[in-house]
Design a protein around this motif. Structure first.
Motif, PDB file in Angstrom:
ATOM      1  N   ASN A 130     -40.307  19.414 -33.199  1.00  0.00           N
ATOM      2  CA  ASN A 130     -39.039  19.169 -32.510  1.00  0.00           C
ATOM      3  C   ASN A 130     -38.394  20.461 -32.019  1.00  0.00           C
ATOM      4  O   ASN A 130     -37.876  20.524 -30.903  1.00  0.00           O
ATOM      5  N   ILE A 131     -38.432  21.503 -32.825  1.00  0.00           N
ATOM      6  CA  ILE A 131     -37.849  22.794 -32.436  1.00  0.00           C
ATOM      7  C   ILE A 131     -38.604  23.369 -31.234  1.00  0.00           C
ATOM      8  O   ILE A 131     -38.018  23.727 -30.218  1.00  0.00           O
ATOM      9  N   PHE A 132     -39.929  23.468 -31.355  1.00  0.00           N
ATOM     10  CA  PHE A 132     -40.715  24.140 -30.318  1.00  0.00           C
ATOM     11  C   PHE A 132     -40.881  23.297 -29.058  1.00  0.00           C
ATOM     12  O   PHE A 132     -41.118  23.848 -27.989  1.00  0.00           O
ATOM     13  N   SER A 133     -40.728  21.986 -29.157  1.00  0.00           N
ATOM     14  CA  SER A 133     -40.821  21.167 -27.940  1.00  0.00           C
ATOM     15  C   SER A 133     -39.648  21.443 -27.004  1.00  0.00           C
ATOM     16  O   SER A 133     -39.746  21.206 -25.809  1.00  0.00           O
ATOM     17  N   ARG A 134     -38.554  21.982 -27.525  1.00  0.00           N
ATOM     18  CA  ARG A 134     -37.409  22.362 -26.686  1.00  0.00           C
ATOM     19  C   ARG A 134     -37.583  23.740 -26.067  1.00  0.00           C
ATOM     20  O   ARG A 134     -36.883  24.094 -25.133  1.00  0.00           O
ATOM     21  N   ILE A 135     -38.506  24.525 -26.607  1.00  0.00           N
ATOM     22  CA  ILE A 135     -38.661  25.916 -26.180  1.00  0.00           C
ATOM     23  C   ILE A 135     -39.924  26.119 -25.342  1.00  0.00           C
ATOM     24  O   ILE A 135     -39.894  26.802 -24.330  1.00  0.00           O
ATOM     25  N   CYS A 136     -41.022  25.526 -25.758  1.00  0.00           N
ATOM     26  CA  CYS A 136     -42.332  25.807 -25.155  1.00  0.00           C
ATOM     27  C   CYS A 136     -42.686  24.829 -24.045  1.00  0.00           C
ATOM     28  O   CYS A 136     -42.093  23.776 -23.917  1.00  0.00           O
ATOM     29  N   LYS A 137     -43.697  25.207 -23.278  1.00  0.00           N
ATOM     30  CA  LYS A 137     -44.169  24.385 -22.162  1.00  0.00           C
ATOM     31  C   LYS A 137     -44.593  23.004 -22.650  1.00  0.00           C
ATOM     32  O   LYS A 137     -44.254  21.988 -22.067  1.00  0.00           O
ATOM     33  N   LYS A 138     -45.361  22.958 -23.727  1.00  0.00           N
ATOM     34  CA  LYS A 138     -45.799  21.706 -24.342  1.00  0.00           C
ATOM     35  C   LYS A 138     -46.102  22.000 -25.801  1.00  0.00           C
ATOM     36  O   LYS A 138     -46.634  23.048 -26.140  1.00  0.00           O
ATOM     37  N   THR A 139     -45.762  21.069 -26.672  1.00  0.00           N
ATOM     38  CA  THR A 139     -45.989  21.252 -28.100  1.00  0.00           C
ATOM     39  C   THR A 139     -46.823  20.100 -28.637  1.00  0.00           C
ATOM     40  O   THR A 139     -46.582  18.948 -28.295  1.00  0.00           O
ATOM     41  N   PHE A 140     -47.808  20.434 -29.464  1.00  0.00           N
ATOM     42  CA  PHE A 140     -48.693  19.442 -30.054  1.00  0.00           C
ATOM     43  C   PHE A 140     -48.508  19.451 -31.554  1.00  0.00           C
ATOM     44  O   PHE A 140     -48.513  20.512 -32.174  1.00  0.00           O
TER      45      PHE A 140
END
Length: 154
Positions: free
Chosen positions: A135-145
């Motif tokens: 949830n944190i990185f999906s707001r920051i990165c291009k795509k998060t898996f």
């Protein structure tokens, strides 16, 4: 990025000859899986993150660069002209969990790291181990898996 008939993938990790944790074992599993595919048009190389800035020239010859989320990798990311997958392996990598759950104030170096990730985030893809980090990185990165270690990725 150099184009020819092969897809070139570089893994930038700590020394996988002496695995110390889940990140190294994950990399070994991925490499074994790629080898088992026996696909002629995939070329894979592994580099040690300890080489730091001297890796930049070499990594710019690859189509995809997969990096372990060590602090050493962060400064070179903007200088690489390839798709980058960052392996966010530690649940408390940026200490968000401790801050949100326990109210622990972040250290100054943590705040700098967060700013840096937000600055370069749209350039990178991330693999996370848990829903909180996802949830944190999906707001920051291009795509998060979200791929927990116990999931059979094949």
């Amino acid at each position: 990025m150099v184009r020819d008939d092969k897809v070139k993938i570089a893994f930038v990790w700590s020394n996988i000859r002496k695995p110390i944790g889940g990140a190294e074992y994950f990399l070994i599993d991925v490499l074994d899986y790629i080898r088992s595919l026996k696909i002629a048009n995939i070329a894979v190389s592994v580099y040690d993150i300890a080489y730091g800035f001297s890796l930049i020239k070499e990594l710019n010859n690859y189509d995809i660069v997969v990096m372990y989320s060590l602090n050493d990798a962060l400064p070179i990311i903007p200088l690489i002209n390839a798709s980058i997958m960052l392996d966010i392996h530690s649940p408390d990598w940026l200490l968000y969990f401790r801050e949100k759950t326990y109210g622990i104030k972040p250290r100054p170096e943590t705040l700098v790291k967060r700013l840096w990730i937000k600055t370069i985030g749209r350039k990178i893809y991330c693999r996370t181990l848990n829903l909180f980090d996802c949830n944190i990185f999906s707001r920051i990165c291009k795509k998060t898996f979200l791929v927990p270690n116990f999931i059979d990725t094949s």
